[in-house]
Structures are given as C-alpha cells and as structure tokens.
Write an enzyme that holds these catalytic residues in place. Sequence first.
Site, PDB file in Angstrom:
ATOM      1  CE  LYS A   1     -12.432  46.145 -81.592  1.00 41.03           C
ATOM      2  NZ  LYS A   1     -11.152  45.489 -80.921  1.00 41.03           N
TER       3      LYS A   1
ATOM      4  CB  SER B   1      -8.444  42.231 -79.662  1.00 38.13           C
ATOM      5  OG  SER B   1      -9.553  42.175 -78.523  1.00 38.13           O
TER       6      SER B   1
ATOM      7  CB  SER C   1     -12.692  42.176 -78.733  1.00 35.79           C
ATOM      8  OG  SER C   1     -11.405  42.827 -78.941  1.00 35.79           O
TER       9      SER C   1
END
Lengths: 98, 489
Positions: free
Chosen positions: B80, B179, B155
């Site tokens: 990420k 997330s 996210s």
Amino acid sequence: MSIEISQVEHVAELARLQLSREELERLSTQLSHILTYMEELNATETGGVAGTASVVAGEANVLRDDEVQPSLSQDQALSNAPEAVDGMFQVPQIIGDR
Amino acid sequence: MSLVKCTLKELQDRFTRGDVSAVEIVRAYFLRISVVESKVKAYITLNDKETMLSQAEALDHALGAWRKTEPMMAMPIAVKDNICTEGLPTTCGSRILGGFVPPYSATAVDALRSQQCFLIGKTNLDEFGMGSSTEYSAFGASRNPWNLSHVPGGSSGGSAVAVAADECVAALGTDTGGSIRQPAACCGVVGLKPTYGRVSRYGLIAFASSLDQIGPITKDVMDAALMLNVLAGHDARDSTSADKDVPDFTRVFKKKDVKKLKIGVPLEFFAEGLDEEVYDAVGEALAVLEDLGGTMEEVSLPHTGAAVATYYIVATAEASSNLARYDGVKYGFRAKESPNLSEMYRATRQEGFGPEVKRRIMLGTYALSSGYYDAYYAKAQAVRTLIREDFDRVFQDVDLLVTPVMPTPAFQLGEKIEDPLQMYLSDLYTISASLAGIPAIALPCGFSRKGLPIGMQILGRPFEEDVVLRAARAYELATDWRKKRPRIR
C-alpha cells in the site's frame, strides 16, 4: 449543531488551510451535519470514566541510551526538499523586509 | 494451473521445488498486470520490470539446483502506498507527497525484502487512508474486479484489488478503522488487522497513530498466517510495538476444527441497517462454525452504536496533528511563489490536500480547539474506554466474536462520495475492533444476487491472532468461497 462560516474560517486558520469561499460554505454545512451526528455521544454516560489515549497494555515509557547511531546522511535528509541550499532547507524570507 | 492463480503457499511450494523460476514468476505477473491493470487500476506505481527481471535472473542463477529458500523469496508482493519503500515513490494517494522518494523502508517492508521478495508495486488508497472506497485518491479510484462499476472498498482498495485480480500473490494493507478488512470483504479476499502493536508501524506514514496497524491482504487464511509470520514482532524503532512472543501462525492449522471454542454473536452487529443478503450469509457462516464444533452464544456490546462518532473524533484529532507536518519544507509538494512563510504553508496545504483530507483535518482541529476539547475529544476518549470494556467483558466468556464486515456489499462508484457521513457509517462494523486494538480478520462467506462478495469478520482477544486464524481457516476449508475468482470485464 450549526457551525458558522466565521467558525470555519477560524478553524481553517488554526489548521493552516487557505480554503476558498466555496469550500468554507460547503464545510460549514458538512461539519454541522457531521457534528450533529457526533453529539449522539452525549447520550452515553461517562462520569468517572478515564479516557483511552492508547490501547498499549501496561504502558510505560520506552527509553534508550542516548548514544550516537547511524542515521540518514545530510544529502539523504535533503533529497526530498522542494528547495535546498548549502545543506539547508530553503524557505521564503521570514525576517526583515523583502 | 496458471501461475498467477496460485496462493502464496502454492507459489512458495512450486518455487522451492524448482517447478518454477523467479524469472517465470516476474514475467507471469507483469503479463497479468498488462492485461487487467487498465481495467482495475490497483497500482499507483509499478516497479521497473527490467530491473525486477535482472534481479530474478540473478536469484535463479545463485540458487541453481539447490532450492533452499526463504519463505518470501521471489514472491511478488504489493505494498500500500502509505508504507515507505526506499527508492520507490510513496505518495499516500496525495498530491502533497508529490515527488517523495523515501530514503528508508518501513520495518514491514524490510522484513519482506530481507527474504528477497519482489516488491512489484505500490497500491492505490484513499488519500492518507481516509476513505472507504479509494475514490478519495488523488490518482483516481480503483475498480472492484467483480463488477467494475462498484468500489473495491477502502482505504486499502488497491491492495485488495491487486490480490483479487491476481496482480500480486499477496499485499500489505493498513487498517485504521477497517481499511484492511472492508476492502478485503468488498473484493472477496482475506484481510487481517493484527492486534495494535503486533506489527511495527515504523515507516507507515501516520494517519491516526493510536489506531493505525499494518497487516496482510491475501487469497486465503493460510497465506495471511504466512505473511504474519514475517511481519510480526517487536521493533525498537516503534515505541508502541509489542514485546511479545511470535508463534508460528501456520502451526495453528493442524487442528481443522473449532471444537471447544466459544463463539459470541454480538446482537448489535445484526440489528437495523444490515442488508438482508449480508445477514443471511453471515448467519449461514455461523451455522458452519457450529457444525465444526463451535459453541454459539449471543452476547452484547452495548456501546457499539457510539463507535462511529467516537472513531471519527479520535481519528480526525490525531490526523490533524499528524498531518501538520506537511508544510512544503522538508519533502513533497510546495506551492509556487508565496510571498512569505505562512502564506507558503497555507497555499501548500490548500493545493496539496484533497477534499476529504481537508474535511478531516478541519473536524479534528475543531474537536481539539479551545472550548470544544472536552465536549468532543475528551468525551470520545472516555467512550473509547467503554467500548474496550465491552470487549474485555465478553471475552471473559467467549473466545471469538463473529460479525459482518460491512452493512452492505460493495456500493457503486460515486454513490456516497458527496455524503461524507454516509461514507463514515459504512465503517460501522470494523471500527470497534480498531478502537479496542484487538485482532480481526475478514474473509469471504458468500455472494450477493448481483455477484458481489460478502465478508464475515472474526474478532479475538489481544494477541490471539492464532485463535482467530484457526477458526477462519477451519471455516475456509469447510466452504468453497475462496475458489471463486472474478472474471474481469
């Protein structure tokens, strides 16, 4: 809960955000809406309840000896600076007249 | 079977046996990316293919016929883009980190790289992890591989998409209020949020420091355990990282049942607002766990209804402080031609941050400001204590909790983007575990009539990831959900 535009402007100043007129107006509406929802918390009785700032069990200070250890070089530390000069970060003039 | 369809365990086994070379792995994944990436948009930055191929050649050459390897060697892993990777741009999905190339790597990335994995690319996210759909990324939204007009969740949407679309074998995500788990559920893959402190946050760009945690997004539960084996452990560079023993998390799978486990079903997570299809799917999953020997018990977490408000005060307050560092001086974007320093700060932050980040900075600054601190921030911290105590109490009686991950399957692109409060409420079921700091896993437990994945969540006591993983694996092996793969079109 209603947040006036003047309050939004004050908070934006605290947060160092140069919001546009349109953003100020939109945030006044949105923050009012969200904060109204958050006021539901007042329905929860919290008298005498200590707050949780961290969930780490058995919190204690984490200390280490103050010894010199390898770290980033000056070049590495400056490598991402938008502007740098003579091994320093460069910013707009802050003292005296321009 | 096509290489890119392999789980991490299968790919490790094939590589260790010498059935497949590092070069073949790199080629296969870059080919897959060239076919699907333009449709799903999982990545912000891809690593250079030629560099990776030459690394792979060197690795194959060095290994020769002798295949003694580290578990993660030659495994194509996505990270990420709010986790620092030395030499590879790290954007947080924000303009304000434009041009930032970290001079160091996060401890979690170092752990993977030290075993010579292939860091295949950096995945898309809502700006600074603030969002539940990836629509708040400055680089555009990722798409749900099961239906391209739906969000992948967020996210860590890019990481979940990359795993679901076979563009990597496993990925790192981060979870502040759901997330990792929420996008995993949206994309039909597995996402594990470890206990707060289990994985070092060093090099994870801070959003809300008392909540942020790095964890794996994988194709199945076995893979989540394999990843956690590499990620978990104490790190002197993170003062909140826990000095706890790290078991071999794959060993817990020797038992293929959940006998003797007491499973709590919190009533508040099955109340009004829960989509009927999700309710049914999680209900059926509970029946499977019961068949496997688990004992079911209804429990209550009475402060669940206050979790969203508590979270959005605590998290935004911490964010307003953490994001004060973006001032255009040390790294990233700087607004042009400001007459003085304070104008430069204001213009840089105004141009550099997107609308949701500004909204949260404003909320957090307001909640911490003079005259409002007690009413919002102190109040939220006190309610956070009550939420933790709810969990402490039920975990005296039950070993695990099972809940839905999201109130609905993945929503449509654009559906909630204009209504921040609705977006916040989609985190309803994941936020409590974040506030309490306990481990929680999301795994697939069905599909909606429209063909979108549905996820269940299993929560456990602090540092009992082993128990969570064991129940999740037992459920996974008793069902076939993980074998369904999206057809991307």
